[in-house]
Design a protein around this motif. Structure first.
Motif, PDB file in Angstrom:
ATOM      1  N   VAL A 280       0.831  -1.200   0.000  1.00 12.27           N
ATOM      2  CA  VAL A 280       0.000   0.000   0.000  1.00 12.27           C
ATOM      3  C   VAL A 280       0.871   1.258   0.000  1.00 12.27           C
ATOM      4  O   VAL A 280       0.596   2.235  -0.725  1.00 12.27           O
ATOM      5  N   ILE A 281       1.939   1.249   0.793  1.00 15.57           N
ATOM      6  CA  ILE A 281       2.840   2.412   0.851  1.00 15.57           C
ATOM      7  C   ILE A 281       3.469   2.668  -0.513  1.00 15.57           C
ATOM      8  O   ILE A 281       3.510   3.816  -0.999  1.00 15.57           O
ATOM      9  N   ASN A 282       3.952   1.616  -1.156  1.00 14.15           N
ATOM     10  CA  ASN A 282       4.553   1.774  -2.478  1.00 14.15           C
ATOM     11  C   ASN A 282       3.523   2.154  -3.524  1.00 14.15           C
ATOM     12  O   ASN A 282       3.858   2.838  -4.503  1.00 14.15           O
ATOM     13  N   SER A 283       2.282   1.738  -3.326  1.00 11.01           N
ATOM     14  CA  SER A 283       1.215   2.151  -4.249  1.00 11.01           C
ATOM     15  C   SER A 283       0.977   3.648  -4.151  1.00 11.01           C
ATOM     16  O   SER A 283       0.796   4.333  -5.172  1.00 11.01           O
ATOM     17  N   LEU A 284       0.996   4.190  -2.931  1.00 10.74           N
ATOM     18  CA  LEU A 284       0.807   5.625  -2.742  1.00 10.74           C
ATOM     19  C   LEU A 284       1.964   6.413  -3.359  1.00 10.74           C
ATOM     20  O   LEU A 284       1.754   7.465  -3.974  1.00 10.74           O
ATOM     21  N   ILE A 285       3.175   5.895  -3.189  1.00 15.53           N
ATOM     22  CA  ILE A 285       4.334   6.548  -3.812  1.00 15.53           C
ATOM     23  C   ILE A 285       4.206   6.536  -5.329  1.00 15.53           C
ATOM     24  O   ILE A 285       4.479   7.538  -6.007  1.00 15.53           O
ATOM     25  N   ALA A 286       3.781   5.393  -5.864  1.00 19.15           N
ATOM     26  CA  ALA A 286       3.616   5.277  -7.318  1.00 19.15           C
ATOM     27  C   ALA A 286       2.526   6.215  -7.826  1.00 19.15           C
ATOM     28  O   ALA A 286       2.643   6.795  -8.909  1.00 19.15           O
ATOM     29  N   ILE A 287       1.452   6.379  -7.049  1.00 21.46           N
ATOM     30  CA  ILE A 287       0.382   7.297  -7.443  1.00 21.46           C
ATOM     31  C   ILE A 287       0.911   8.727  -7.507  1.00 21.46           C
ATOM     32  O   ILE A 287       0.614   9.485  -8.447  1.00 21.46           O
ATOM     33  N   TYR A 288       1.711   9.109  -6.520  1.00 28.92           N
ATOM     34  CA  TYR A 288       2.278  10.454  -6.497  1.00 28.92           C
ATOM     35  C   TYR A 288       3.188  10.690  -7.704  1.00 28.92           C
ATOM     36  O   TYR A 288       3.065  11.705  -8.403  1.00 28.92           O
ATOM     37  N   LEU A 289       4.094   9.739  -7.951  1.00 26.31           N
ATOM     38  CA  LEU A 289       5.014   9.887  -9.083  1.00 26.31           C
ATOM     39  C   LEU A 289       4.269   9.854 -10.415  1.00 26.31           C
ATOM     40  O   LEU A 289       4.562  10.620 -11.337  1.00 26.31           O
ATOM     41  N   GLY A 290       3.301   8.931 -10.514  1.00 24.66           N
ATOM     42  CA  GLY A 290       2.538   8.820 -11.744  1.00 24.66           C
ATOM     43  C   GLY A 290       1.693  10.050 -12.022  1.00 24.66           C
ATOM     44  O   GLY A 290       1.583  10.499 -13.171  1.00 24.66           O
ATOM     45  N   TYR A 291       1.109  10.622 -10.972  1.00 24.80           N
ATOM     46  CA  TYR A 291       0.311  11.843 -11.149  1.00 24.80           C
ATOM     47  C   TYR A 291       1.195  13.001 -11.608  1.00 24.80           C
ATOM     48  O   TYR A 291       0.803  13.780 -12.497  1.00 24.80           O
ATOM     49  N   HIS A 292       2.374  13.129 -11.017  1.00 24.20           N
ATOM     50  CA  HIS A 292       3.281  14.210 -11.401  1.00 24.20           C
ATOM     51  C   HIS A 292       3.704  14.085 -12.864  1.00 24.20           C
ATOM     52  O   HIS A 292       3.708  15.067 -13.601  1.00 24.20           O
ATOM     53  N   GLN A 293       4.029  12.851 -13.289  1.00 28.18           N
ATOM     54  CA  GLN A 293       4.456  12.659 -14.674  1.00 28.18           C
ATOM     55  C   GLN A 293       3.288  12.834 -15.643  1.00 28.18           C
ATOM     56  O   GLN A 293       3.479  13.321 -16.761  1.00 28.18           O
ATOM     57  N   SER A 294       2.111  12.436 -15.231  1.00 26.21           N
ATOM     58  CA  SER A 294       0.943  12.628 -16.097  1.00 26.21           C
ATOM     59  C   SER A 294       0.606  14.109 -16.233  1.00 26.21           C
ATOM     60  O   SER A 294       0.227  14.577 -17.311  1.00 26.21           O
TER      61      SER A 294
END
Length: 429
Positions: free
Chosen positions: A43-57
């Motif tokens: 779950v923690i890594n999913s939240l990190i991935a969401i943050y990074l993915g949102y920034h790149q999107s």
């Protein structure tokens, strides 16, 4: 006190293709502790991935048309769903069935394919041979697909406990295919390091040493994720290791997105420095000497006339000399080209009789520009570079096709090429 987790819950299998002698594995409280720990990390890594993915999107020019953006979000979604489904099964909320095992394996196949293609996407940014990079992409997809098909034919029957032979074969092949993925991952990252060194650093772009060092360190963590999955297969409950898959691939995904951000940050760092040189070029009045932000192509002819006494320096009439000083190129696919310097020297005119007062103003402007840029008196250098760097998540490239020329800087601003519509876009598009 019993060590079995929720012994009163009925988890008998249901549906077709289930073996007659199917036996549920005992889930202990120790298994639950491991599962909860792994799920929390997921779950923690999913939240990190969401943050990074949102920034790149958000910074992407056309996120809905970007293959890279689609891949990272699909990888994130599939990994989270697979982790959640596995967690609920271990917690005895989902009963064993052919449908359950099929969906788990389906998520896993997408997960593996996408992650390896994201790695290849990073490699294709800088690889010199575009055809060879396409062969790597297609070859890896074919190999992984063949492995996926074999796992469908072995892992599902073994989990459904159709017969003992499938269970024995799965014990061997399940570990072997994990080792194969480990080797593929290692080879792809090794090739990336090799290409960065050969095509960027050895060509004078020393700023990419930071990227090389970071990848050398982070590759160890990436490979350890594959080792973790293989080691987890030794847990007595043979299904628990499935819970490690989403965690490992989310960590890998975060590594890839961090790598994309690093490549982008390094690529645009020099372009910001090039802004002063662009203004010096404007002072010389060579407004027709420009670079196209969309195609990163040096275009146009210098038509400015600098009158020195009775002689005019007509750059348009001296096309041959201009060709030697200006490197015009047509980018091939998505590649970075090395920028070249234009040296304009002002020599005193022996025939000057002082009757043209505007000449002194011209020379004064040239000397002022020279002093502002830190050059020696009598020499002014105008660096032709792109002040508009396309986002790397839009298919940019950081490959250098030329070695460092005399007078070239190690921090030359790379011209990042925007991928054409409909083409396969690298690193973010």
């Amino acid at each position: 006190m019993s060590n079995v987790w929720r012994p009163e819950v009925n988890i008998d299998p249901w549906g077709p293709f289930i073996g007659r002698d199917f036996k549920n594995q005992t889930t202990t409280k120790t298994d639950i502790i491991i599962t909860c720990f792994v799920w929390a990390a997921t779950v923690i890594n999913s939240l990190i991935a969401i943050y990074l993915g949102y920034h790149q999107s958000k910074t992407s020019r056309s996120p809905l048309r970007s293959v890279y953006i689609w891949m990272i979000w699909l990888e994130l979604g599939v990994s989270f769903i697979m982790g959640l489904e596995s967690f609920l099964h271990v917690m005895k909320f989902i009963r064993p069935s052919f449908a359950f095992y099929f969906t788990i394996l389906f998520w896993w196949c997408i997960q593996v394919q996408l992650l390896l293609q994201i790695i290849i996407n990073r490699i294709r940014i800088i690889v010199p041979d575009r055809r060879f990079s396409r062969k790597i992409m297609i070859g890896t997809a074919v190999i992984v697909t063949a492995i996926n098909i074999s796992v469908f034919n072995i892992w599902i029957p073994a989990r459904c406990q159709i017969n003992h032979t499938y269970i024995l074969v799965n014990e061997i092949w399940d570990r072997m295919e994990k080792v194969v993925y480990l080797l593929i991952d290692a080879l792809l990252n090794w090739y990336f390091l090799k290409t960065v060194k050969a095509n960027l650093i050895n060509n004078g772009l020393q700023k990419y040493n930071k990227l090389l060092r970071f990848n050398q360190r982070i590759i160890i963590l990436s490979l350890l994720m594959d080792v973790m999955i293989i080691a987890a297969m030794s847990i007595p409950n043979t299904f628990i290791y499935i819970q490690f898959h989403p965690l490992a691939y989310l960590v890998k995904l975060n590594i890839e997105m961090t790598m994309a951000n690093l490549i982008k940050r390094i690529a645009i760092s020099s372009s910001r420095k090039a802004g002063n040189h662009a203004r010096i070029a404007e002072e010389f009045g060579s407004s027709n000497l420009s670079t196209s932000g969309a195609k990163s192509r040096v275009t146009g002819n210098v038509t400015t006339l600098i009158k020195l006494s009775n002689h005019a320096f007509d750059t348009k009439s001296s096309a041959k000399q201009a060709d030697e000083r200006i490197v015009s190129f047509e980018p091939t696919n998505d590649q970075i080209k090395v920028t070249k310097d234009i040296h304009i020297r002002s020599d005193p005119n022996p025939d000057y009789d002082g009757n043209e007062p505007h000449i002194g103003d011209i020379i004064s402007n040239i000397q002022s520009a020279s002093a502002a840029s830190g050059l020696k008196p009598g020499e002014t250098t105008v660096t032709v570079s792109s002040t508009s760097v396309d986002d790397l998540t839009e298919g940019g490239s950081v490959r250098s096709d030329y070695g460092p020329g005399k007078g070239d800087s190690d921090d030359e601003g790379p011209l990042v090429v925007h991928a054409k519509k409909g083409s396969w876009q690298r690193l973010g598009g």
